[in-house]
Design a protein around this motif. Structure first.
Motif, PDB file in Angstrom:
ATOM      1  N   UNK A 286       0.196  -4.937  10.915  1.00 50.90           N
ATOM      2  CA  UNK A 286      -1.052  -5.583  10.504  1.00 50.90           C
ATOM      3  C   UNK A 286      -0.907  -6.103   9.085  1.00 50.90           C
ATOM      4  N   UNK A 287      -1.207  -7.389   8.892  1.00 54.37           N
ATOM      5  CA  UNK A 287      -1.117  -7.986   7.566  1.00 54.37           C
ATOM      6  C   UNK A 287      -2.471  -8.031   6.849  1.00 54.37           C
ATOM      7  N   UNK A 415       3.485 -15.236   7.779  1.00 53.66           N
ATOM      8  CA  UNK A 415       4.783 -15.692   8.270  1.00 53.66           C
ATOM      9  C   UNK A 415       5.974 -15.091   7.524  1.00 53.66           C
ATOM     10  N   UNK A 416       5.762 -14.588   6.311  1.00 56.57           N
ATOM     11  CA  UNK A 416       6.874 -14.013   5.548  1.00 56.57           C
ATOM     12  C   UNK A 416       7.263 -12.653   6.117  1.00 56.57           C
ATOM     13  N   UNK A 422      -3.657  -7.118   3.024  1.00 52.63           N
ATOM     14  CA  UNK A 422      -4.930  -7.583   2.496  1.00 52.63           C
ATOM     15  C   UNK A 422      -6.072  -6.819   3.148  1.00 52.63           C
ATOM     16  N   UNK A 423      -6.986  -6.337   2.330  1.00 49.43           N
ATOM     17  CA  UNK A 423      -8.247  -5.765   2.778  1.00 49.43           C
ATOM     18  C   UNK A 423      -9.329  -6.729   2.325  1.00 49.43           C
ATOM     19  N   UNK A 424     -10.016  -7.351   3.277  1.00 52.85           N
ATOM     20  CA  UNK A 424     -10.942  -8.437   2.994  1.00 52.85           C
ATOM     21  C   UNK A 424     -12.350  -8.031   3.407  1.00 52.85           C
ATOM     22  N   UNK A 425     -13.334  -8.381   2.588  1.00 48.88           N
ATOM     23  CA  UNK A 425     -14.723  -8.278   3.020  1.00 48.88           C
ATOM     24  C   UNK A 425     -15.293  -9.681   3.081  1.00 48.88           C
ATOM     25  N   UNK A 426     -16.053  -9.959   4.148  1.00 47.55           N
ATOM     26  CA  UNK A 426     -16.580 -11.308   4.323  1.00 47.55           C
ATOM     27  C   UNK A 426     -17.687 -11.287   5.362  1.00 47.55           C
ATOM     28  N   UNK A 427     -18.684 -12.155   5.166  1.00 48.85           N
ATOM     29  CA  UNK A 427     -19.731 -12.270   6.170  1.00 48.85           C
ATOM     30  C   UNK A 427     -19.214 -12.897   7.448  1.00 48.85           C
ATOM     31  N   UNK A 439      -1.805 -10.141  14.162  1.00 52.02           N
ATOM     32  CA  UNK A 439      -1.407  -9.512  12.899  1.00 52.02           C
ATOM     33  C   UNK A 439      -2.620  -9.184  12.020  1.00 52.02           C
ATOM     34  N   UNK A 440      -3.826  -9.409  12.544  1.00 56.83           N
ATOM     35  CA  UNK A 440      -5.044  -9.162  11.774  1.00 56.83           C
ATOM     36  C   UNK A 440      -5.951  -8.220  12.559  1.00 56.83           C
TER      37      UNK A 440
END
Length: 990
Positions: A286-287, A415-416, A422-427, A439-440
């Motif tokens: 998981x990326x 792709x690398x 990354x830990x992302x917060x978003x609506x 991968x997410x």
């Protein structure tokens, strides 16, 4: 321990480390390193001893037992850059057993500890007698087995060179030839240092690859010199049993950035969500983990809690994974989320040495994916977790990033081979192509807090019981929580509304009854709370809403004073802190409004009036302008951050003319330091909205320079053309000078040389008229170079003479160096080879005296082409290699490509078609990266060399003709006529 015992144990023996001292036929000298692999043999790199008139090997310098001997070249292979020297051992010395050789397998992932010892330039010292010497350096590092597969070499990551004494020469110069050891086995020989890869990476030749590439006869001779019983079978060092490693206590994660949520001590554990996030982050497949949900639902808080646990050395959910080496906190509402911020903060997490190298990479004229790849490569196998909070601020409605640089970052992330998590917060989640979704992972917070946690949180908001909340029953508190859907931020605002009404003292139930429940509960409560504020509190809150990012009290006071000089900001901030409308960072002494409150308060501001949005935006812009550091103190992009914030406030105020003047001041500086894309984005904001002629002039010139660097070049041409027209109209001679120079440079880079000469000539004349001697010299140099490319060597020489006159008057060393730059290029155009060499040598010395590297690479390249024209290919090759090193030091991909192109043709003339093809292909890659038209010539030359090695003479001839045609009139490259003559010869013998 004697030599025999050391040999049985294996590994590096300090008494066998050789300092290789070379005298050249021209009377010069060079230093290198080597290792005594047998009784009378030293292994080293071929380029250390190439063209040597005499060689000496010295052991144990300035130590007991020091001795030296004359050495002879017994075996060499220029193709792999390996050589063996032989010498007569001193009488009475003990026999030296043969070294043990091994290999690092390149068929699997592995990171191998290695070490080497040699005499690099950066360890040059001066003794008590005043004489200089090279101190021995032991370089301990690692080799990533799968790196450099294409070239079949070893990439060694070591501690960066502690000094860089001569920018024209690699600080690792002299380390070449050092033996590379993996445990008891000698596996390679240090051969190169590419400046573009930083000061902490070396390239070494693999011993096993050298043996494999040789023909039977040379392989047998080398094996005999190295005392190899079976050169086809070398032990794999990774297969050796390793001694057990004692457990090492975990190293605390390095933390960059402030937590994205405040009040974590009051956090009500969302155990299930937190554990799920931890398990996803620990999964190497998981990326990116995205926490989604509505505003105020607690996304930032749960993400910040996960980061806090990791900082304490705990994996949420008892996940089994190494602890992160670094934790990076980013938010659109504090530090901002951009490619720059991601790159810079991740670089900081890697430590000062890597950060310095990565900042050099950022400032270089390289594609964005290359810069990101360098960042990810520097992270290696270590785990870094990057929290990106409120990503929805940087997403379009369909979930795509609002800027291509962020899109590129996410593409590289997926792709690398090795990247941060990354830990992302978003609506709303980031929109990903179907092939990348696996991968997410997404963790959705659709519900509010569980009932028990909601009740506990409401009680904690009234710790002293003064609001009457703590005395209510669990059932009463639960009913209130349900009314606001148990949304954490809504619960906080609910109690805050009670605390704020000191007149009516409403109960919790009364506050709830005052509002009609809407779909967006959080927005409804926040807006009412804003309306309940006193005028002073509201004014301070509005200032913080306009600022958007953490700000010191002094900023709030200064901005607020513009509308209400009597406002007591300290008292108002204290009140807002008590009611949790504002958060404070005591370490930095900055205040910030909760992002949701900032959005709502900003939306409620009237547009005009002394307390309106426009007035506050202008006042904020003025604050940043007055506190910004002066130009003389700028060192990094962070030094223009205040100017950039002033720009943002000017744009939001609608003051596009003032914003254009800000860009006129910082735009070129941003471009020079690697942020052309950011500068272009800022200029696009101003397009068609700048009305004042002088403001538009500042915008056009700065935008033109950004396009010159970031492309497309035709747009740069349009911008400078319009800038020249505006400058003529407003009679601004200095701006006209800048516009003319940019116009000429754009024409020159587009290959329109006839169109370049006029603007460049006028730029020089204007600079002379304006008393700007440096700009005049630069314009005259560019004009002379344009004449050279046009093939008009005499006109180019006239430019060189003019520069020499300017230098004589000003006594400016840089102008003198530039005059010699123009001269050697003009002489190269005229084919006056010996004079070109002499002028090039003088230019190198002049640039060194001026403390500038500006054209050292061009001078050495011109010398190399001239040597080749004079029939001295080996000398040309050595000179071109030095030119390439200088170009890499300047991080100039175009010049790198030119040097490699000329190197390829030199290798061709020596009959080394394989190496010619490799150099030509590297040239094409560099020229494509620079956006140079000559990339097609390099590609064709590579094809010709590949065909010639088959051999396929007719195909090689056709490719040579294509290369000659594509090279055009670039005088810095070998003559197209040389290629076409070779093509004709091939066709005659086909």
């Amino acid at each position: 321990m004697n030599a025999e015992a050391t040999a049985r144990r294996g590994g590096l023996d300090p008494h066998r480390i050789a300092e290789v001292i070379v005298a050249t036929a021209a009377g010069g000298g060079r230093r290198g390193s080597g290792y005594r692999v047998g009784d009378t043999a030293v292994l080293t790199a071929f380029h250390v001893v190439a063209g040597a008139a005499a060689v000496q090997v010295r052991f144990d310098a300035d130590r007991p037992g020091e001795w030296a001997a004359a050495a002879e070249l017994a075996w060499s292979d220029p193709g792999t850059d390996v050589a063996v020297l032989t010498f007569t051992a001193p009488p009475g010395g003990a026999p030296v057993p043969a070294a043990r050789f091994g290999r690092i397998g390149d068929d699997r992932h592995a990171v191998i500890d290695v070490h080497a010892a040699g005499f690099p330039l950066w360890k040059r010292r001066r003794g008590a007698d005043g004489r200089q010497f090279r101190e021995l350096h032991q370089a301990d590092g690692t080799v990533a087995a799968l790196s450099n597969l294409r070239t079949g070499t070893l990439e060694i990551t070591v501690a960066a060179a502690a000094a860089d004494p001569d920018p024209a020469v690699s600080p690792w110069s002299g380390m070449s030839g050092a033996a590379v050891w993996a445990g008891p086995f000698l596996v390679g020989v240090v051969a190169e240092h590419h400046r573009g890869e930083g000061l902490g990476r070396l390239t070494a030749v693999r011993v096993d690859h050298t043996l494999r590439q040789l023909a039977d006869g040379p392989r047998a001779r080398l094996a005999a010199l190295l005392a190899l019983p079976d050169p086809a079978v070398l032990p794999d060092v990774a297969a050796e049993p390793e001694a057990p490693v004692p457990p090492v206590p975990p190293v605390p994660s390095k933390v960059i950035g402030l937590p994205v949520a405040h009040g974590l001590e009051l956090f009500k554990d969302r155990v299930e969500a937190r554990d799920l996030i931890g398990r996803h982050l620990a999964d190497p497949g998981i990326r990116m983990v995205t926490v989604t949900g509505r505003r105020g639902i607690g996304k930032s808080a749960v993400a910040a809690k996960v980061m806090e646990l990791l900082e304490r050395g705990e994996w949420p959910g008892h996940a089994r994974a190494p602890l992160p080496a670094g934790l990076i906190n980013l938010s659109t509402r504090t530090s901002g989320v951009s490619l720059e911020r991601l790159y810079f903060d991740c670089a900081r997490a890697l430590g000062p040495a890597q950060e310095a190298r990565l900042l050099e990479v950022w400032a270089a004229d390289r594609p964005v994916p290359d810069k990101i790849d360098e960042l990810f490569a520097a992270m290696g196998d270590r785990l870094f977790v990057v929290l990106v909070d409120n990503l929805e601020d940087r997403l379009l409605d369909d979930g795509r990033p609002d800027h291509e640089d962020l899109d590129t970052f996410f593409d590289c992330l997926f792709r690398a081979r090795g990247t941060p998590r990354l830990l992302v917060t978003s609506q709303l989640p980031l929109r990903l192509p179907p092939e990348l979704r696996r991968f997410a992972a997404e963790v959705e917070l659709s519900d509010g807090l569980p009932p028990a946690e909601s009740v506990a949180l409401l009680r904690e908001f009234d710790q002293d019981g003064s609001l009457g909340v703590a005395q209510l029953s669990d059932a009463e508190l639960l009913r209130a929580a349900v009314r606001v859907h148990r949304v954490p931020r809504a619960l906080e605002l609910l109690v805050g509304a009670m605390a704020d009404d000191t007149l009516l003292l409403p109960t919790l139930e009364e506050v709830l009854e005052d509002f009609t429940l809407r779909e967006d509960v959080v927005a409804g409560l926040a807006e009412d709370r804003y309306q309940r504020l006193s005028a002073d509190h509201r004014n301070v809150l509005n200032v913080l809403a306009v600022l958007r990012t953490p700000a010191p009290r002094e900023a709030v006071e200064w901005i607020a004073a513009g509308s209400d000089p009597a406002l007591d900001v300290t008292a108002a901030l204290s009140g807002l802190l008590r009611t949790r409308m504002v958060a404070v960072d005591r370490r930095t002494r900055t205040y910030v409004l909760h992002p949701m409150d900032a959005d709502l308060a900003y939306g409620a501001l009237s547009a005009e009036g002394p307390l309106g949005r426009t007035a506050l935006e202008r006042r904020a812009a003025e604050w940043y302008a007055r506190t910004a550091p002066p130009r003389r103190d700028w060192r990094t992009l962070d030094d223009v951050q205040a100017h950039r914030r002033a720009f943002d406030h000017r744009v939001r105020a609608g003051d596009m003319d003032e914003a254009a003047f800000v860009m006129g001041a910082i735009g070129q500086w941003m471009v020079w330091h690697g942020s052309a894309a950011a500068a272009i984005s800022m200029h696009l904001t101003l397009e068609e909205q700048v009305n004042d002629d002088r403001a538009r002039l500042a915008h056009l010139i700065s935008f033109g320079h950004a396009r010159l660097s970031g492309g497309p070049l035709p747009h740069a041409l349009e911008l400078f053309t319009e800038a020249a027209e505006v400058a003529e109209r407003v009679e601004d001679r200095r701006a006209l000078q800048e516009a003319m120079f940019g116009l000429g440079d754009a024409h020159r880079q587009l290959g329109r040389l006839e169109d370049a000469t006029g603007p460049l000539a006028r730029a020089g004349a204007l600079a002379r008229e304006n008393g700007d001697a440096e700009a005049e010299a630069h314009a005259v140099l560019s004009l002379s170079l344009a004449h050279s490319t046009l093939g008009d060597g005499e006109a180019a020489l006239a430019g060189a003479d003019r520069l020499a006159e300017l230098a004589a008057v000003s006594r400016d060393k840089l102008t003198e160096a530039r005059s010699l730059n123009a001269r050697f290029t003009a002489l190269l155009t005229l084919g006056r080879w010996e004079e070109t060499i002499a002028a090039g040598d003088r230019a190198v010395r002049a640039y060194a005296a001026a403390g500038v590297q500006e054209a050292t690479d061009y001078a050495l390249n011109a010398k190399g082409v001239s040597l080749l024209a004079l029939g001295r290919p080996e000398e040309a090759l050595a000179c071109l290699e030095e030119a390439l090193r200088a170009a890499s030091a300047m991080e100039n991909p175009r010049t790198e490509g030119v040097c490699l192109y000329n190197t390829a043709w030199t290798q061709w003339t020596l009959g080394r078609y394989g190496r010619a093809a490799e150099a030509a292909e590297r040239s094409a890659a560099s020229l494509e990266r620079a956006g140079a038209a000559e990339a097609a010539a390099a590609q064709a030359l590579g094809e010709a060399a590949r065909a010639r090695s088959v051999p396929a003479a007719r195909e090689a001839a056709d490719a040579l003709v294509r290369a000659a045609q594509a090279a055009g009139g670039n005088v810095e490259m070998v003559r197209p006529a040389w290629l076409t003559a070779q093509a004709e010869a091939l066709r005659e013998h086909a």
